[in-house]
Design a protein around this motif. Structure first.
Motif, short mmCIF file in Angstrom:
data_model
loop_
_atom_site.label_atom_id
_atom_site.label_comp_id
_atom_site.label_asym_id
_atom_site.label_seq_id
_atom_site.Cartn_x
_atom_site.Cartn_y
_atom_site.Cartn_z
N ALA A 25 0.85 -1.17 0.00
CA ALA A 25 0.00 0.00 0.00
C ALA A 25 0.90 1.23 0.00
O ALA A 25 2.09 1.15 -0.23
CB ALA A 25 -0.91 -0.04 1.22
N GLN A 26 0.30 2.39 0.25
CA GLN A 26 1.09 3.61 0.30
C GLN A 26 2.17 3.51 1.37
O GLN A 26 2.01 2.83 2.37
CB GLN A 26 0.20 4.81 0.61
N VAL A 27 3.26 4.23 1.14
CA VAL A 27 4.37 4.20 2.08
C VAL A 27 4.40 5.52 2.83
O VAL A 27 4.72 6.57 2.27
CB VAL A 27 5.71 3.96 1.35
N ALA A 28 4.07 5.49 4.11
CA ALA A 28 4.14 6.69 4.94
C ALA A 28 5.59 7.03 5.24
O ALA A 28 6.46 6.16 5.23
CB ALA A 28 3.38 6.46 6.24
N PRO A 29 5.88 8.29 5.53
CA PRO A 29 7.25 8.65 5.90
C PRO A 29 7.70 7.86 7.13
O PRO A 29 6.96 7.73 8.11
CB PRO A 29 7.14 10.14 6.22
N SER A 30 8.90 7.33 7.07
CA SER A 30 9.45 6.63 8.22
C SER A 30 9.89 7.65 9.27
O SER A 30 9.99 8.86 9.00
CB SER A 30 10.66 5.79 7.80
N ALA A 31 10.18 7.17 10.47
CA ALA A 31 10.66 8.06 11.52
C ALA A 31 11.95 8.74 11.09
O ALA A 31 12.16 9.94 11.37
CB ALA A 31 10.86 7.28 12.81
N ALA A 32 12.82 8.00 10.40
CA ALA A 32 14.09 8.57 9.95
C ALA A 32 13.85 9.66 8.90
O ALA A 32 14.51 10.71 8.93
CB ALA A 32 14.99 7.47 9.39
N GLU A 33 12.94 9.38 7.97
CA GLU A 33 12.62 10.40 6.97
C GLU A 33 12.05 11.65 7.62
O GLU A 33 12.45 12.78 7.30
CB GLU A 33 11.61 9.85 5.97
N ALA A 34 11.12 11.46 8.54
CA ALA A 34 10.48 12.59 9.20
C ALA A 34 11.50 13.43 9.97
O ALA A 34 11.42 14.66 10.00
CB ALA A 34 9.39 12.11 10.14
N ALA A 35 12.48 12.77 10.56
CA ALA A 35 13.51 13.49 11.31
C ALA A 35 14.37 14.36 10.41
O ALA A 35 14.94 15.37 10.87
CB ALA A 35 14.38 12.50 12.07
N ARG A 36 14.47 13.98 9.14
CA ARG A 36 15.28 14.75 8.19
C ARG A 36 14.50 15.88 7.52
O ARG A 36 15.08 16.72 6.84
CB ARG A 36 15.86 13.83 7.11
N TYR A 37 13.19 15.87 7.68
CA TYR A 37 12.38 16.89 7.02
C TYR A 37 12.74 18.29 7.50
O TYR A 37 13.06 18.51 8.67
CB TYR A 37 10.89 16.65 7.29
N ARG A 70 6.48 12.70 -2.18
CA ARG A 70 5.40 13.17 -1.31
C ARG A 70 5.47 14.69 -1.16
O ARG A 70 6.54 15.25 -0.86
CB ARG A 70 5.49 12.55 0.07
N THR A 71 4.35 15.34 -1.33
CA THR A 71 4.25 16.77 -1.06
C THR A 71 3.96 16.97 0.43
O THR A 71 3.61 16.01 1.13
CB THR A 71 3.12 17.41 -1.87
N PRO A 72 4.05 18.20 0.93
CA PRO A 72 3.64 18.43 2.32
C PRO A 72 2.20 17.97 2.59
O PRO A 72 1.91 17.47 3.69
CB PRO A 72 3.80 19.94 2.47
N LEU A 73 1.31 18.09 1.60
CA LEU A 73 -0.07 17.63 1.80
C LEU A 73 -0.13 16.12 2.00
O LEU A 73 -0.87 15.62 2.86
CB LEU A 73 -0.95 18.04 0.62
N HIS A 74 0.63 15.38 1.21
CA HIS A 74 0.68 13.93 1.40
C HIS A 74 1.18 13.60 2.81
O HIS A 74 0.62 12.74 3.50
CB HIS A 74 1.63 13.27 0.38
N VAL A 75 2.24 14.29 3.23
CA VAL A 75 2.83 14.04 4.54
C VAL A 75 1.81 14.35 5.64
O VAL A 75 1.65 13.57 6.59
CB VAL A 75 4.11 14.88 4.72
N ALA A 76 1.12 15.48 5.52
CA ALA A 76 0.11 15.85 6.53
C ALA A 76 -1.01 14.83 6.58
O ALA A 76 -1.52 14.50 7.66
CB ALA A 76 -0.45 17.24 6.21
N THR A 77 -1.39 14.29 5.42
CA THR A 77 -2.46 13.31 5.38
C THR A 77 -2.02 11.99 6.00
O THR A 77 -2.76 11.38 6.78
CB THR A 77 -2.94 13.09 3.93
N PHE A 78 -0.82 11.54 5.67
CA PHE A 78 -0.29 10.33 6.31
C PHE A 78 -0.27 10.50 7.84
O PHE A 78 -0.58 9.56 8.58
CB PHE A 78 1.12 10.04 5.82
N ALA A 79 0.11 11.69 8.30
CA ALA A 79 0.25 11.95 9.74
C ALA A 79 -1.08 12.32 10.41
O ALA A 79 -1.11 12.52 11.62
CB ALA A 79 1.26 13.06 9.96
N LYS A 80 -2.15 12.39 9.63
CA LYS A 80 -3.48 12.77 10.14
C LYS A 80 -3.44 14.13 10.85
O LYS A 80 -4.10 14.34 11.86
CB LYS A 80 -4.03 11.68 11.07
N GLN A 81 -2.68 15.02 10.26
CA GLN A 81 -2.54 16.38 10.79
C GLN A 81 -3.53 17.28 10.05
O GLN A 81 -3.19 17.92 9.05
CB GLN A 81 -1.10 16.87 10.64
N ARG A 82 -4.75 17.31 10.55
CA ARG A 82 -5.81 17.99 9.81
C ARG A 82 -5.64 19.51 9.79
O ARG A 82 -6.01 20.18 8.83
CB ARG A 82 -7.16 17.57 10.37
#
Length: 232
Positions: A25-37, A70-82
């Motif tokens: 399925a879709q691949v959400a940002p990993s913790a390591a990826e998120a830490a580098r954002y 992934r755009t910021p919108l994709h990232v926000a959606t994966f993270a459920k940051q409404r």
């Protein structure tokens, strides 16, 4: 594993082989990826709406891509940051963009069974009609496959194409049967599709109708629904 399950699995593996990618399925940002954002991606992942507004006002690229597209919108959606979703849309982020695996925010929320984020995205103008994923499917097909009946109802109300056929030659209605377990969630999904007017006659690549597929799998409640639809 019965014959239909083996066929379904074989079809998915065949498509995977053609693309050279593992079935997932879709691949959400990993913790390591998120830490580098940094910048908007970091703000989107953290749900920092104020930072998003500030960066947007300073001219940041609202549709910037990370390493997986992934755009910021994709990232926000994966993270459920409404709050971040709302802030990005308000600033002018594009809602229809696909990431590298060809998923948009609507499909990401749909697969996650995140009805609240989906409701927000649709209210902001995101489309339920896009062709997404390597299977040339739709958010509706993905949600039906997983038995997310509430999501399915939202997508139907938003005008999702009921009878779109993906490159496995399956509709949402067929996927609710062949990739479901015949239980209450998939029954509710099938009912929502039938009640909305989805075709019960479109067949799979081997010419089998949804009724035939449900009978062959022993899904008695689904058989009843499909027989009732045929009798109308």
């Amino acid at each position: 594993m019965n014959t239909l399950r083996r066929l379904a699995t074989a079809a998915l593996v065949a498509v995977s082989s053609l693309t050279g990618l593992a079935v997932q399925a879709q691949v959400a940002p990993s913790a390591a990826e998120a830490a580098r954002y940094q910048g908007l991606h970091a703000a989107a992942h953290a749900g920092d709406a104020a930072r998003i507004a500030s960066l947007a006002a300073a001219g940041a690229d609202l549709n910037a891509r990370d390493g997986r597209g992934r755009t910021p919108l994709h990232v926000a959606t994966f993270a459920k940051q409404r709050g971040a979703i709302q802030a990005l849309a308000k600033a002018g982020a594009k809602l229809e963009l696909l990431e590298n695996d060809r998923y948009d925010a609507v499909t990401i929320a749909s697969v996650a069974n995140d009805e609240e984020s989906l409701r927000l995205l649709l209210s902001l103008g995101a489309s339920a009609k896009l062709v997404t994923s390597r299977y040339d499917g739709t958010a509706l097909i993905a949600a039906a496959h997983l038995g997310h009946a509430g999501v399915v109802k939202q997508l139907i109300a938003a005008g999702a194409p009921l009878d779109h056929v993906n490159n496995l030659h399956w509709t949402a209605l067929i996927e609710s049967i062949v990739l479901g377990d015949g239980g209450p969630r998939h029954q509710a999904t099938l009912k929502a599709l039938v009640d909305a007017g989805a075709s019960t006659q479109l067949a799979d690549r081997e010419g089998r109708t949804p009724l035939q597929l449900a009978k062959s799998r022993g899904y008695a409640e689904m058989v009843k629904m499909l027989e009732a639809a045929r009798a109308r």
